[in-house]
Design a protein around this motif. Structure first.
Motif, PDB file in Angstrom:
ATOM      1  N   GLY A  16       0.941  -1.193   0.100  1.00 28.98           N
ATOM      2  CA  GLY A  16      -0.108   0.158   0.027  1.00 28.98           C
ATOM      3  C   GLY A  16       0.799   1.271   0.003  1.00 28.98           C
ATOM      4  O   GLY A  16       2.124   1.052  -0.060  1.00 28.98           O
ATOM      5  N   GLN A  17       0.183   2.508   0.032  1.00 33.20           N
ATOM      6  CA  GLN A  17       0.904   3.679  -0.036  1.00 33.20           C
ATOM      7  C   GLN A  17       1.357   4.105   1.508  1.00 33.20           C
ATOM      8  O   GLN A  17       2.148   4.937   1.523  1.00 33.20           O
ATOM      9  N   GLU A  21       7.950   5.396  -0.265  1.00 30.81           N
ATOM     10  CA  GLU A  21       9.246   5.849   0.016  1.00 30.81           C
ATOM     11  C   GLU A  21       8.996   7.351  -0.734  1.00 30.81           C
ATOM     12  O   GLU A  21       9.814   8.340  -0.430  1.00 30.81           O
ATOM     13  N   PHE A  22       7.992   7.538  -1.546  1.00 32.69           N
ATOM     14  CA  PHE A  22       7.820   8.843  -2.141  1.00 32.69           C
ATOM     15  C   PHE A  22       7.030   9.664  -1.451  1.00 32.69           C
ATOM     16  O   PHE A  22       6.403   9.504  -0.284  1.00 32.69           O
ATOM     17  N   ARG A  23       7.179  11.218  -1.729  1.00 32.38           N
ATOM     18  CA  ARG A  23       6.478  12.251  -0.830  1.00 32.38           C
ATOM     19  C   ARG A  23       5.185  12.419  -1.685  1.00 32.38           C
ATOM     20  O   ARG A  23       5.390  12.598  -2.976  1.00 32.38           O
ATOM     21  N   LYS A  24       4.081  12.690  -1.095  1.00 33.75           N
ATOM     22  CA  LYS A  24       2.896  13.137  -1.588  1.00 33.75           C
ATOM     23  C   LYS A  24       2.947  14.837  -2.123  1.00 33.75           C
ATOM     24  O   LYS A  24       2.506  15.608  -1.296  1.00 33.75           O
ATOM     25  N   ILE A  87      -0.790   2.689  -7.333  1.00 28.00           N
ATOM     26  CA  ILE A  87       0.616   2.232  -7.009  1.00 28.00           C
ATOM     27  C   ILE A  87       1.518   2.796  -8.099  1.00 28.00           C
ATOM     28  O   ILE A  87       1.295   2.622  -9.249  1.00 28.00           O
ATOM     29  N   ALA A  88       2.669   3.179  -7.633  1.00 30.59           N
ATOM     30  CA  ALA A  88       3.662   3.791  -8.621  1.00 30.59           C
ATOM     31  C   ALA A  88       4.049   2.592  -9.628  1.00 30.59           C
ATOM     32  O   ALA A  88       4.420   1.472  -9.228  1.00 30.59           O
ATOM     33  N   GLY A  89       4.247   3.133 -10.929  1.00 28.15           N
ATOM     34  CA  GLY A  89       4.895   2.170 -11.879  1.00 28.15           C
ATOM     35  C   GLY A  89       3.555   1.994 -12.999  1.00 28.15           C
ATOM     36  O   GLY A  89       4.136   1.547 -14.038  1.00 28.15           O
ATOM     37  N   GLU A 237       1.755   7.096  -6.222  1.00 27.13           N
ATOM     38  CA  GLU A 237       2.080   7.343  -4.844  1.00 27.13           C
ATOM     39  C   GLU A 237       2.501   8.691  -4.362  1.00 27.13           C
ATOM     40  O   GLU A 237       3.075   8.964  -3.055  1.00 27.13           O
ATOM     41  N   GLU A 238       2.684   9.491  -5.180  1.00 33.54           N
ATOM     42  CA  GLU A 238       3.104  11.147  -5.007  1.00 33.54           C
ATOM     43  C   GLU A 238       1.680  12.190  -5.310  1.00 33.54           C
ATOM     44  O   GLU A 238       2.062  13.069  -4.951  1.00 33.54           O
ATOM     45  N   VAL A 239       0.748  11.630  -5.134  1.00 29.65           N
ATOM     46  CA  VAL A 239      -0.621  12.463  -5.320  1.00 29.65           C
ATOM     47  C   VAL A 239      -1.330  12.014  -4.300  1.00 29.65           C
ATOM     48  O   VAL A 239      -1.920  10.836  -4.030  1.00 29.65           O
ATOM     49  N   PRO A 240      -1.940  13.092  -3.493  1.00 27.69           N
ATOM     50  CA  PRO A 240      -2.922  12.864  -2.561  1.00 27.69           C
ATOM     51  C   PRO A 240      -4.192  12.480  -3.304  1.00 27.69           C
ATOM     52  O   PRO A 240      -4.223  12.990  -4.459  1.00 27.69           O
ATOM     53  N   HIS A 241      -4.917  11.663  -2.455  1.00 26.01           N
ATOM     54  CA  HIS A 241      -6.417  11.178  -2.984  1.00 26.01           C
ATOM     55  C   HIS A 241      -6.017  10.611  -4.419  1.00 26.01           C
ATOM     56  O   HIS A 241      -6.885  11.067  -5.376  1.00 26.01           O
TER      57      HIS A 241
END
Length: 486
Positions: A16-17, A21-24, A87-89, A237-241
């Motif tokens: 999950g998010q 390790e990314f920042r939102k 999910i990133a990717g 994973e870098e985007v809120p909501h």
């Protein structure tokens, strides 16, 4: 069993998010701008306008409508999937949840190579404009050097982190949209030579035969235009909501990017003085001719500078997507060198080694282009083939999951239209892949005529050999096939 929806967008235990390790740090508009600059109406139109016009005459503009409608269906499917699996990717983790490990591994492999080649195609297309702006002669070798320089600048900006990526996307979006509108209005008001009736006249491009084969060959400009919306999901994973924001950004990318590309193409078409000169090959670069004739040398150079911002922002967005795909792959231990490729910069919160791969490999592909005739068209064609193939692997996985009982539970759902939209997206994608792969240059050596399909076959064959000899696909305990009920 189907993963239940949560307030954050169906985030999963195990990957999950909450452990990302990314920042939102990417807001809704920056997420849309990332997709827009990746899709880049100026890049696609300026790169292939001369080729498409020479192949199909003015009616080639209808390829934007055809491809836009088909890819909109794909974007609807992706929006539903990313809402449940933010999910990133992008396509790799989506395929993993929708089908399983092996299918996901091959989807990620095809998409990775397609992205790397697309980075080359965009940077390569900028070469002639850099030469014109800086005042040196355009040759194959200078184009390759300019390609590598642009890739290096793009990766330096990507290394600066998510905030820098967001600002680069917003600046690129603003410059591209404003530039396209301003240049378009100037061309329509001061340098228009034709009425809208030319959009239904091929000016002899078909040579007296059926226009359909000619149009399908020229349609490469439309196929090249309408991808990039998936980049909105690559940075989930870098985007809120993300379950709410990303599907809207994907659709907005299609609306705004498609409209801007069609408008840009239309204004250029109406400003070309002699279509037959382009079709015969006498006028090999109608975009440059139109800009210099309409704006003069000083004005044309200003436009070239804006165009280069578009090419640079597009390259940046592509690298961001490729870097996050490679990182996601490595995070699940799916590829050789995964310990290095999953490393994160603690200060900038970016996958630094994955981004390095997204710069070095495209640069090497640019050098490899020296061995092929008409290198740009071949590079672009393979890039489109790979992207479309990866897209359709996700679309097929989603359709299979639906037929086996998957009921999307994210914040963006198609409801009863889901099955019909999914089937339509798959039908369009298969049609596009066949059309892109079809050889159309019988006068060249057979390997050059079939190079797009051969390149795609090599990528798939090497991927299958790699997958079944290393068994990397089975290493991770990340969820797989979780969309399909037990």
């Amino acid at each position: 069993m189907t993963v239940p929806a949560t307030p954050g967008g169906a985030e999963e235990a195990g990957r999950g998010q909450q452990d990302s390790e990314f920042r939102k740090e990417m807001g809704p508009w920056a997420n849309f701008a990332l997709g827009f600059t990746y899709l880049s109406p100026v890049v696609s139109t300026y790169t292939l306008f001369g080729t498409a016009l020479a192949d199909g005459g003015p009616p080639m503009i209808w390829a934007f409508v055809m491809a836009g409608c088909g890819q909109f269906l794909v974007a609807l499917v992706f929006g539903e999937v990313v809402a449940q699996y933010p999910i990133a990717g992008g396509v790799y983790p989506w395929a993993r949840r929708l089908w399983g490990r092996r299918w996901a591994w091959m989807t990620g492999w095809v998409y990775m190579w397609a992205l790397l080649v697309t980075i080359t195609s965009v940077a390569y297309g900028a070469g002639p404009y850099i030469a014109i702006l800086l005042g040196f002669r355009v040759t194959v070798h200078t184009t390759v050097l300019c390609t590598i320089a642009l890739i290096a600048v793009a990766v330096a900006i990507n290394y600066a982190g998510t905030k820098a990526l967001s600002w680069a996307a917003l600046i690129g979006f603003s410059a591209e949209l404003i530039g396209a509108l301003v240049v378009g209005v100037i061309l329509l008001t001061t340098h228009r030579f034709h009425g809208l009736g030319v959009l239904f006249d091929d000016f002899g491009a078909a040579g007296g035969g059926s226009y359909l084969p000619v149009f399908l060959g020229a349609a490469i400009i439309g196929f090249y235009q309408y991808y990039g919306f998936e980049a909105c999901g690559d940075v989930a994973e870098e985007v809120p909501h993300p379950g709410r924001v990303i599907p809207k950004a994907m659709r907005r990318t299609i609306y705004v990017g498609g409209a801007a590309a069609t408008f840009t193409c239309l204004t250029l078409l109406l400003a070309v003085v002699d279509y037959r000169a382009v079709i015969s090959g006498e006028d090999a670069d109608p975009v440059v001719r139109v800009l210099f004739d309409a704006l003069g040398e000083a004005g044309a150079r200003v436009v070239m500078a804006v165009v280069l911002i578009s090419f640079l922002s597009c390259t940046i967005s592509l690298q961001a997507a490729a870097g996050r795909l490679i990182y996601s792959y490595a995070r699940d231990e799916m590829i050789i060198g995964h310990r290095l490729l999953r490393k994160f910069s603690p200060t900038r919160a970016v996958p630094e080694y994955a981004l390095l791969v997204a710069a070095v490999v495209p640069a090497l592909i640019a050098f490899g282009s020296l061995i092929s005739t008409d290198a740009l068209t071949k590079i672009v064609s393979f890039a489109i083939l790979g992207i479309y193939a990866a897209f359709q692997m996700v679309v097929l996985a989603a359709l299979r999951a639906r037929l086996k009982g998957w009921k999307p539970s994210g914040e963006n759902r198609l409801g009863r239209w889901g099955l019909l939209v999914n089937a339509g997206a798959l039908a369009y994608g298969i049609f596009a892949i066949v059309n892109i792969s079809w050889p159309r240059t019988p006068d060249v050596p057979w390997y050059d005529n079939w190079i797009v399909l051969l390149s795609g076959g090599v990528v798939v064959a090497v991927g299958l050999l790699y997958m079944f000899t290393t068994h990397h696909y089975g290493r991770s305990d990340a969820p797989s096939g979780s969309a399909v009920p037990d």
